[in-house]
Design a protein around this motif. Structure first.
Motif, short mmCIF file in Angstrom:
data_model
loop_
_atom_site.label_atom_id
_atom_site.label_comp_id
_atom_site.label_asym_id
_atom_site.label_seq_id
_atom_site.Cartn_x
_atom_site.Cartn_y
_atom_site.Cartn_z
N VAL A 219 0.97 -1.29 -0.04
CA VAL A 219 0.06 0.08 -0.04
C VAL A 219 0.74 1.33 -0.02
CG1 VAL A 219 -1.70 1.34 1.23
CG2 VAL A 219 -2.03 -1.13 0.85
N PRO A 220 1.82 1.33 0.81
CA PRO A 220 2.74 2.39 0.65
C PRO A 220 3.18 2.66 -0.74
CG PRO A 220 3.11 1.42 2.76
CD PRO A 220 2.54 0.63 2.05
N MET A 221 3.62 1.63 -1.29
CA MET A 221 4.16 1.76 -2.58
C MET A 221 3.20 2.32 -3.66
SD MET A 221 5.47 -1.35 -5.32
CE MET A 221 4.08 -1.83 -5.06
N LEU A 222 1.95 1.78 -3.56
CA LEU A 222 1.09 2.29 -4.48
C LEU A 222 0.71 3.80 -4.05
CD1 LEU A 222 -1.25 -0.84 -5.03
CD2 LEU A 222 0.72 -0.08 -6.33
N ASP A 223 0.53 4.09 -3.03
CA ASP A 223 0.35 5.53 -2.66
C ASP A 223 1.45 6.48 -3.16
OD1 ASP A 223 -1.78 4.91 -1.27
OD2 ASP A 223 -0.90 4.95 0.94
N ALA A 224 2.54 6.06 -3.19
CA ALA A 224 3.81 6.86 -3.75
C ALA A 224 3.73 6.71 -5.29
CB ALA A 224 5.21 6.13 -3.29
N LEU A 225 3.17 5.78 -5.63
CA LEU A 225 2.79 5.42 -7.30
C LEU A 225 1.76 6.62 -7.60
CD1 LEU A 225 4.04 4.05 -9.77
CD2 LEU A 225 1.76 2.73 -9.41
N ARG A 226 0.87 6.70 -7.11
CA ARG A 226 -0.40 7.57 -7.08
C ARG A 226 0.31 9.18 -6.98
NH1 ARG A 226 -5.25 7.30 -9.51
NH2 ARG A 226 -4.45 8.94 -10.53
N ARG A 227 1.10 9.71 -6.15
CA ARG A 227 1.64 10.84 -6.13
C ARG A 227 2.43 11.18 -7.36
NH1 ARG A 227 2.17 9.14 -0.69
NH2 ARG A 227 4.18 8.54 -0.95
N ILE A 228 3.40 10.27 -7.65
CA ILE A 228 4.30 10.42 -8.79
C ILE A 228 3.34 10.53 -10.11
CG2 ILE A 228 5.82 9.17 -10.10
CD1 ILE A 228 6.90 8.06 -7.84
N PHE A 229 2.41 9.84 -10.42
CA PHE A 229 1.47 9.76 -11.61
C PHE A 229 0.84 11.21 -11.53
CE2 PHE A 229 -2.60 9.50 -13.88
CZ PHE A 229 -2.03 8.83 -14.79
N GLN A 234 0.58 13.75 -18.07
CA GLN A 234 0.18 15.07 -18.86
C GLN A 234 -1.21 14.36 -19.68
OE1 GLN A 234 3.42 15.95 -21.47
NE2 GLN A 234 4.30 17.23 -19.90
N ASP A 235 -2.26 14.84 -19.64
CA ASP A 235 -3.60 14.40 -20.38
C ASP A 235 -3.76 13.00 -19.83
OD1 ASP A 235 -3.91 16.54 -21.72
OD2 ASP A 235 -2.53 16.08 -23.51
N GLY A 236 -3.47 12.60 -18.41
CA GLY A 236 -3.66 11.54 -18.09
C GLY A 236 -2.87 10.27 -18.21
N ARG A 237 -1.63 10.67 -18.83
CA ARG A 237 -0.83 9.62 -19.33
C ARG A 237 0.71 9.83 -18.71
NH1 ARG A 237 -5.00 7.81 -20.16
NH2 ARG A 237 -5.90 6.79 -22.18
N VAL A 238 1.40 8.75 -18.73
CA VAL A 238 2.94 8.95 -18.48
C VAL A 238 3.65 7.96 -19.43
CG1 VAL A 238 2.86 9.74 -15.98
CG2 VAL A 238 2.75 7.32 -16.72
N ARG A 239 4.80 8.37 -19.60
CA ARG A 239 5.46 7.79 -21.00
C ARG A 239 6.67 7.03 -20.12
NH1 ARG A 239 9.89 9.60 -23.83
NH2 ARG A 239 10.37 8.77 -25.87
N PHE A 240 6.94 5.70 -20.75
CA PHE A 240 8.07 5.05 -20.20
C PHE A 240 8.96 4.86 -21.61
CE2 PHE A 240 7.74 1.54 -16.53
CZ PHE A 240 7.15 2.61 -15.89
N ALA A 241 10.17 5.24 -21.59
CA ALA A 241 10.96 5.30 -22.64
C ALA A 241 11.90 4.11 -22.34
CB ALA A 241 11.98 6.66 -22.91
N TYR A 242 12.43 3.41 -23.42
CA TYR A 242 12.86 2.37 -22.98
C TYR A 242 14.33 2.37 -24.30
CZ TYR A 242 9.14 -0.28 -21.00
OH TYR A 242 8.31 -0.55 -20.08
N ASP A 243 15.54 1.77 -23.71
CA ASP A 243 16.50 1.35 -24.81
C ASP A 243 16.40 -0.23 -24.98
OD1 ASP A 243 17.66 3.93 -25.06
OD2 ASP A 243 18.59 3.83 -23.33
N THR A 244 16.01 -0.53 -26.27
CA THR A 244 15.92 -1.89 -26.35
C THR A 244 17.39 -2.57 -26.65
OG1 THR A 244 13.61 -1.96 -27.07
CG2 THR A 244 15.01 -3.75 -27.71
N GLU A 245 17.99 -3.10 -25.84
CA GLU A 245 19.25 -3.73 -26.18
C GLU A 245 19.43 -5.16 -26.82
OE1 GLU A 245 22.11 -2.44 -22.72
OE2 GLU A 245 20.36 -2.74 -21.68
#
Length: 252
Positions: A219-229, A234-245
């Motif tokens: 629960v503490p982890m998900l609470d922190a995730l909610r704050r970060i989100f 932006q417009d209800g979305r966040v972006r994960f960028a990857y380097d595919t190795e």
């Protein structure tokens, strides 16, 4: 690690829904630099829920999907079992059960860091045909390219149970040389995922180091995730960028 074959058993659904696929550019690199051609046989070792197997099936390759975890293997069978070129194998990286000289490529996608290189190297060479290739793939999440990704990385370091221990970036050059040979090659191509909050939560919970629902840190982890989100969306979305190795080496 002794728990490597079981630690994803309670995360299969999130793994299927929220883990990234591999960009088509992976195939372009392998075609250009290794001569990958339709019809060549692939052993997908540590194939999980079939994400990487699908990449090669869609490109015209018979795939032996070798996976020790029954739940993940079942998920791959549900997704890919209708393709006659797909074969699900209850085996491990160290003991694939495949015949000698039966495949053209051994692929390990998002899995090699769970293996003992000294144990898998002879097994992979046994099942490869002469001149075959070993390919290692990782979708490596960028950790410092945006404020959101920096915050997400900090969350994992604070709340992850063993995040820094199991991170695939701990794989050494020595381990890569044992598996791939001295002259191995590394290439990188970009990819990304875009999430609403539910998707971000599912992506986090697909990770073996994220405290699950029965853990006091969940629960503490998900609470922190909610704050970060909420702070970075932006417009209800966040972006994960990857380097595919992409790492590859030829076995003569």
């Amino acid at each position: 690690m002794s728990s490597a074959t079981t630690r994803f058993s309670d995360r299969v659904e999130n793994y299927v829904r929220y883990r990234p696929g591999y960009p088509a550019a992976v195939l372009e690199v392998l075609r250009a630099e290794t001569g990958l051609a339709p019809g060549q046989v692939v052993a997908d070792v540590g194939s999980g829920t079939g994400i990487s197997a699908k990449l090669f099936l869609d490109a015209g390759h018979p795939v032996h999907a070798v996976e020790p975890n029954a739940g993940m293997r079942a998920a791959a069978e549900a997704m890919l079992g209708g393709d006659p070129r797909f074969r699900s194998v209850a085996g491990s990286a160290e003991a694939t059960t495949l015949p000698n000289g039966s495949v053209d490529y051994v692929v390990a996608a998002q899995a090699f860091h769970w293996f003992d290189p000294a144990a898998v190297a002879p097994e992979w060479r046994r099942i490869l045909r002469p001149g075959g290739w070993i390919v290692l793939l990782w979708n490596t999440r960028q950790t410092d390219s945006t404020p959101f990704l920096r915050a997400y990385e900090a969350l994992l370091r604070e709340h992850g149970t063993d995040y820094t221990t199991v991170n695939h970036e701990n794989v050494t050059d020595e381990a890569l040389r044992i598996a791939l040979g001295e002259g191995y090659v590394r290439r990188v191509v970009p990819s990304e995922q875009v999430f609403d909050f539910d998707g971000l939560k599912g992506r986090l919970l697909s990770s073996s180091y994220a405290p699950n629902v029965d853990h006091p840190g969940h629960v503490p982890m998900l609470d922190a995730l909610r704050r970060i989100f909420d702070e970075h969306q932006q417009d209800g979305r966040v972006r994960f960028a990857y380097d595919t190795e992409i790492y590859f080496g030829r076995v003569d």
